[in-house]
Design an enzyme around this catalytic site. Structure first.
Site, mmCIF file in Angstrom:
data_model
loop_
_atom_site.group_PDB
_atom_site.id
_atom_site.type_symbol
_atom_site.label_atom_id
_atom_site.label_comp_id
_atom_site.label_asym_id
_atom_site.label_seq_id
_atom_site.Cartn_x
_atom_site.Cartn_y
_atom_site.Cartn_z
ATOM 1 N N GLU A 201 40.541 30.714 44.773
ATOM 2 C CA GLU A 201 41.054 31.811 43.947
ATOM 3 C C GLU A 201 40.416 31.808 42.578
ATOM 4 O O GLU A 201 40.033 32.840 42.047
ATOM 5 C CB GLU A 201 42.583 31.716 43.814
ATOM 6 C CG GLU A 201 43.226 33.020 43.338
ATOM 7 C CD GLU A 201 43.192 33.217 41.834
ATOM 8 O OE1 GLU A 201 43.360 34.373 41.394
ATOM 9 O OE2 GLU A 201 42.986 32.258 41.089
ATOM 10 N N GLU A 202 40.277 30.612 42.002
ATOM 11 C CA GLU A 202 39.760 30.535 40.630
ATOM 12 C C GLU A 202 38.257 30.787 40.541
ATOM 13 O O GLU A 202 37.696 30.836 39.458
ATOM 14 C CB GLU A 202 40.108 29.178 40.001
ATOM 15 C CG GLU A 202 41.609 28.887 39.901
ATOM 16 C CD GLU A 202 42.361 29.778 38.904
ATOM 17 O OE1 GLU A 202 41.755 30.719 38.362
ATOM 18 O OE2 GLU A 202 43.555 29.528 38.686
ATOM 19 N N ASP B 182 52.343 33.816 41.526
ATOM 20 C CA ASP B 182 51.160 33.380 40.773
ATOM 21 C C ASP B 182 51.063 34.176 39.467
ATOM 22 O O ASP B 182 49.982 34.425 38.958
ATOM 23 C CB ASP B 182 49.915 33.585 41.653
ATOM 24 C CG ASP B 182 48.690 32.845 41.132
ATOM 25 O OD1 ASP B 182 48.854 31.907 40.333
ATOM 26 O OD2 ASP B 182 47.568 33.223 41.513
ATOM 27 N N SER C 1 44.421 38.829 36.677
ATOM 28 C CA SER C 1 43.862 39.440 37.880
ATOM 29 C C SER C 1 44.125 38.579 39.110
ATOM 30 O O SER C 1 43.974 37.356 39.064
ATOM 31 C CB SER C 1 42.343 39.598 37.731
ATOM 32 O OG SER C 1 42.040 40.293 36.540
ATOM 33 N N ARG D 287 38.109 43.242 31.771
ATOM 34 C CA ARG D 287 39.354 43.443 32.533
ATOM 35 C C ARG D 287 39.473 44.933 32.781
ATOM 36 O O ARG D 287 39.293 45.749 31.876
ATOM 37 C CB ARG D 287 40.559 42.951 31.737
ATOM 38 C CG ARG D 287 40.577 41.467 31.512
ATOM 39 C CD ARG D 287 41.023 40.702 32.755
ATOM 40 N NE ARG D 287 40.770 39.270 32.578
ATOM 41 C CZ ARG D 287 41.121 38.329 33.432
ATOM 42 N NH1 ARG D 287 41.731 38.647 34.562
ATOM 43 N NH2 ARG D 287 40.855 37.073 33.192
ATOM 44 N N ASP E 151 43.599 25.573 44.613
ATOM 45 C CA ASP E 151 42.556 25.171 43.661
ATOM 46 C C ASP E 151 43.025 25.447 42.238
ATOM 47 O O ASP E 151 43.951 26.225 42.015
ATOM 48 C CB ASP E 151 41.227 25.902 43.945
ATOM 49 C CG ASP E 151 41.300 27.413 43.725
ATOM 50 O OD1 ASP E 151 42.345 28.023 44.048
ATOM 51 O OD2 ASP E 151 40.319 27.997 43.230
ATOM 52 N N THR F 275 16.141 22.083 12.862
ATOM 53 C CA THR F 275 15.656 23.412 12.477
ATOM 54 C C THR F 275 14.864 24.000 13.627
ATOM 55 O O THR F 275 13.705 23.679 13.834
ATOM 56 C CB THR F 275 14.781 23.309 11.219
ATOM 57 O OG1 THR F 275 13.842 22.252 11.403
ATOM 58 C CG2 THR F 275 15.635 23.014 9.990
HETATM 59 N N1 BES Z 1 47.337 33.325 38.495
HETATM 60 C C1 BES Z 1 46.212 33.842 37.813
HETATM 61 C C2 BES Z 1 46.350 35.309 37.470
HETATM 62 C C3 BES Z 1 47.509 35.680 36.577
HETATM 63 C C4 BES Z 1 48.003 34.825 35.622
HETATM 64 C C5 BES Z 1 48.082 36.898 36.716
HETATM 65 C C6 BES Z 1 49.063 35.194 34.832
HETATM 66 C C7 BES Z 1 49.116 37.274 35.921
HETATM 67 C C8 BES Z 1 49.626 36.417 34.977
HETATM 68 C C9 BES Z 1 44.976 33.616 38.663
HETATM 69 O O1 BES Z 1 44.911 32.302 39.142
HETATM 70 C C10 BES Z 1 43.756 33.810 37.820
HETATM 71 O O2 BES Z 1 43.539 33.025 36.931
HETATM 72 N N2 BES Z 1 42.947 34.824 38.104
HETATM 73 C C11 BES Z 1 41.695 34.999 37.423
HETATM 74 C C12 BES Z 1 40.808 35.926 38.164
HETATM 75 C C13 BES Z 1 40.003 35.297 39.250
HETATM 76 C C14 BES Z 1 39.136 36.345 39.909
HETATM 77 C C15 BES Z 1 39.178 34.143 38.775
HETATM 78 C C16 BES Z 1 41.927 35.613 36.076
HETATM 79 O O3 BES Z 1 42.854 36.409 35.892
HETATM 80 O O4 BES Z 1 41.141 35.288 35.173
HETATM 81 MN MN MN Z 2 46.661 31.702 39.953
HETATM 82 MN MN MN Z 3 44.191 31.009 37.447
#
Ligand code: BES
Ligand code: MN
Ligand code: MN
Length: 456
Positions: A152-153, A179, A398, A327, A88, A314
Site C-alpha cells: 500500500e505504501e 486506515d 489517499s 493531491r 506494510d 564550494t
Molecule cells: N492510511 C493512509 C492514507 C490516509 C491516512 C488516509 C490518513 C486518510 C487519513 C495510507 O496508508 C497512505 O499513506 N496512503 C498514501 C498514498 C499511497 C499511494 C502511497 C498517502 O496518502 O500518501
Molecule cells: Mn494506511
Molecule cells: Mn500510509
C-alpha cells in the site's frame, strides 16, 4: 453480542501482545533491505487469521509482496464483508527523532508508539481480533473475506491485476477499511472522501560534472538554483497551482456540502498550536479543512543535490532533484495530471539545463456514499459504542484501491477508521491510542451485526 465485551476484557493484554509482535517486524515496503521482514509480516497475518477462525488463509504471490487472502464463509446466501488493510509500513527515518526505537513498540501515556501502530497494523489487526471475538463466541452473522496487502505504501502496484484475476473469489457486498482517522475520540466521524495522487521525481542537469563555484559560478546554470525557480513558479500569488489545465476537471463541491464542512468541529487555534506554527498557508478562498480535503495541491516532498556533508565545499553541482506529489480531487485523472505536469515542467525549463520527469505511482480520488446500508450500519455501530452519531467528513490522504475496487469489482467501501490526525502517521513517533485500538475491536462486530440485519 453480550459475550463479546467480557471476552474483550479478558483478552485485552493478549490482543496487545500480538499487535506488538507484528509491530516488531520492520515491514518497510519501500526499502528492499526489509524484503524478508515484509514477507514475515505477511506470514504473521496469515497465521493469525487461521488462528482466529478463518476456514482458509493463504499468501498469494504477486510480482511484488504477497497478498494475504483469508475467508470464513458461513453461507453463500448471507452478505459478505471484504476487509481490506495493509501490513506494510512507511520507512521510519529520520530515526534520530524517535523517542523510542520505531520497531520496539512501547505503551506510554495510553498510546502505543511504533512505526505502523496506526497506519495500518494497529487498525488492520483490530479486524483480525474482532473476527476472533465473533468466531469464538458464535457471533459472526455473515461471511467475511480478508485482503491484506503489503504494497500500500508504495502504490499498491500489483493489487489491480490481482483483483481482476480474482474477481469471483473477492465477490462481496462491501469493502470495509480501517486506515483513516476520526475527528477526535469524543467526536467520532466516518471518512467519506479521499484525495487522489500523482507522484513523480524530477532531475535537472546543468554541466556534465560538478564545477568549482568560484571558477564557473555566475556563468553556468546552477541546477539547484534553477530547480528552485521552477518549483516556486508552480504556485501563483493566491497559492493556486500554476500548471495550465490543472483545475480543468476539478469537481467543485456544492455550497451545501461546504456549509456542512464548516459545521464540523475544528479549531484553527488548536490546529496551529498542535503544529507549532503561527499561521496557516494555502489556496485563497478556502478554509483549512477544505484545503486538505476538497482541493487539489502540489507539494515538494524532498529536494536534494550538491554538497550536504559537514563544513563547506564550494561546488556548483551538476544535478538537482526533487520528489513532487500532487493531491487530486474527484474527477481529476492522475495520469492526465502527470502528463500536464511533465509538459509544463519541460516547457518552463530555461536553456542551459536538461530536465527529466520520472513518474512514480498514482491513484484516483474517491467519494463513498452516506446513503448505503453499509454506511448506515457503520454509523449505527459507532453510535452504539461511542454514544454519538459520527460526522461524515472527507479527508486529504489517499487510498487508491478504493476507486480501483469500485471499478474492477463493482464494490463500494466504508472508510471506518479509528485513528487520529495527531497519530503522526508517516512521521517519527507514530502512535495509536489504546482507547482507539480497543474501541475499534469493540465497534467492528456491531457493524457486522447491523449490516447483516439491514441487508435482509
Ligand atoms: N492510511 C493512509 C492514507 C490516509 C491516512 C488516509 C490518513 C486518510 C487519513 C495510507 O496508508 C497512505 O499513506 N496512503 C498514501 C498514498 C499511497 C499511494 C502511497 C498517502 O496518502 O500518501
Ligand atoms: Mn494506511
Ligand atoms: Mn500510509
Amino acid at each position: 453480542m453480550d459475550a463479546l465485551k467480557p471476552y474483550l476484557e479478558k483478552n485485552k493484554q493478549r490482543f496487545l501482545d500480538e499487535l506488538f509482535e507484528l509491530l516488531r517486524i520492520p515491514s518497510v515496503s519501500a526499502d528492499e533491505k526489509y524484503a524478508a521482514d515484509v514477507k514475515k509480516a505477511a506470514e504473521f497475518v496469515k497465521v493469525e487469521l487461521l488462528r482466529a477462525g478463518a476456514d482458509k488463509a493463504e499468501l498469494c504471490q504477486t510480482k511484488g509482496f504477497p497478498i494475504v487472502y483469508g475467508e470464513k464463509i458461513l453461507d453463500p446466501k448471507l452478505p459478505t464483508v471484504l476487509v481490506y488493510g495493509h501490513y506494510d509500513v512507511q520507512p521510519a527515518d529520520p530515526l534520530e527523532l524517535w523517542n523510542s526505537p520505531p520497531f520496539e513498540p512501547v505503551v506510554k501515556d495510553g498510546n502505543i508508539y511504533a512505526r505502523g501502530a496506526c497506519d495500518d497494523k494497529g487498525q488492520m489487526y483490530m479486524h483480525v481480533k474482532a473476527f476472533e471475538m465473533m468466531m469464538k463466541n458464535d457471533a459472526l452473522p455473515c461471511n467475511v473475506k480478508f485482503i491484506i496487502e503489503g504494497e500500500e505504501e508504495v502504490g499498491s502496484v500489483n493489487l489491480e491485476a490481482f483483483a481482476i484475476e480474482n474477481a469471483a473469489k473477492l465477490k462481496s457486498d462491501v469493502v470495509l477499511i480501517s486506515d483513516t482517522s476520526m475527528i477526535a475520540n469524543d467526536v467520532p466521524s466516518i471518512t467519506t472522501g479521499l484525495r487522489g495522487l500523482t507522484y513523480l521525481e524530477v532531475e535537472v542537469t546543468g554541466a556534465n560534472r560538478d564545477l568549482h563555484s568560484g571558477v564557473y559560478g555566475g556563468a553556468v546554470a546552477n541546477p539547484i538554483n534553477i530547480l528552485c525557480d521552477m518549483i516556486s513558479s508552480l504556485h501563483d500569488k493566491d497559492r493556486k497551482v500554476n500548471i495550465p489545465g490543472f483545475y480543468d476537471d476539478v469537481q467543485e463541491v456544492s455550497k451545501q456540502e461546504r456549509d456542512q464542512m464548516a459545521q464540523a468541529p475544528f479549531s484553527l487555534d488548536e490546529y496551529k498550536k498542535h503544529l507549532d506554527i503561527d499561521e496557516v498557508i494555502g489556496e485563497k478562498g478556502y478554509s483549512t479543512l477544505e484545503r486538505v480535503s476538497i482541493r487539489p495541491t502540489l507539494d515538494v516532498n524532498g529536494i536534494w543535490g550538491g554538497y550536504i556533508g559537514q563544513g563547506a565545499k564550494t561546488v556548483l553541482p551538476s544535478k538537482a532533484f526533487a520528489k513532487i506529489s500532487m493531491r487530486l480531487v474527484p474527477n481529476q485523472s492522475s495520469e492526465k495530471i502527470m502528463k500536464l505536469f511533465e509538459a509544463h515542467f519541460k516547457k518552463i525549463a530555461p536553456a542551459g539545463v536538461k530536465v527529466k520527469v520520472m513518474p512514480h505511482h498514482g491513484g484516483e480520488a474517491a467519494v463513498t456514499p452516506t446513503d448505503s446500508i453499509a454506511y448506515k450500519a457503520a454509523a449505527r455501530a459507532m453510535e452504539t459504542t461511542f454514544g454519538k452519531t459520527p460526522i461524515p467528513l472527507r479527508t486529504g490522504g489517499s487510498i487508491p484501491i478504493v476507486t480501483m475496487f469500485e471499478k474492477v469489482l463493482g464494490i463500494k467501501s466504508v472508510l471506518f477508521g479509528f485513528g487520529l490526525d495527531s497519530d503522526a502517521i508517516h512521521s517519527p513517533n507514530e502512535k495509536y491510542g489504546l482507547f482507539n485500538y480497543y474501541k475499534g475491536i469493540e465497534t467492528l462486530p456491531y457493524f457486522y451485526q447491523y449490516f447483516t440485519e439491514m441487508s435482509k
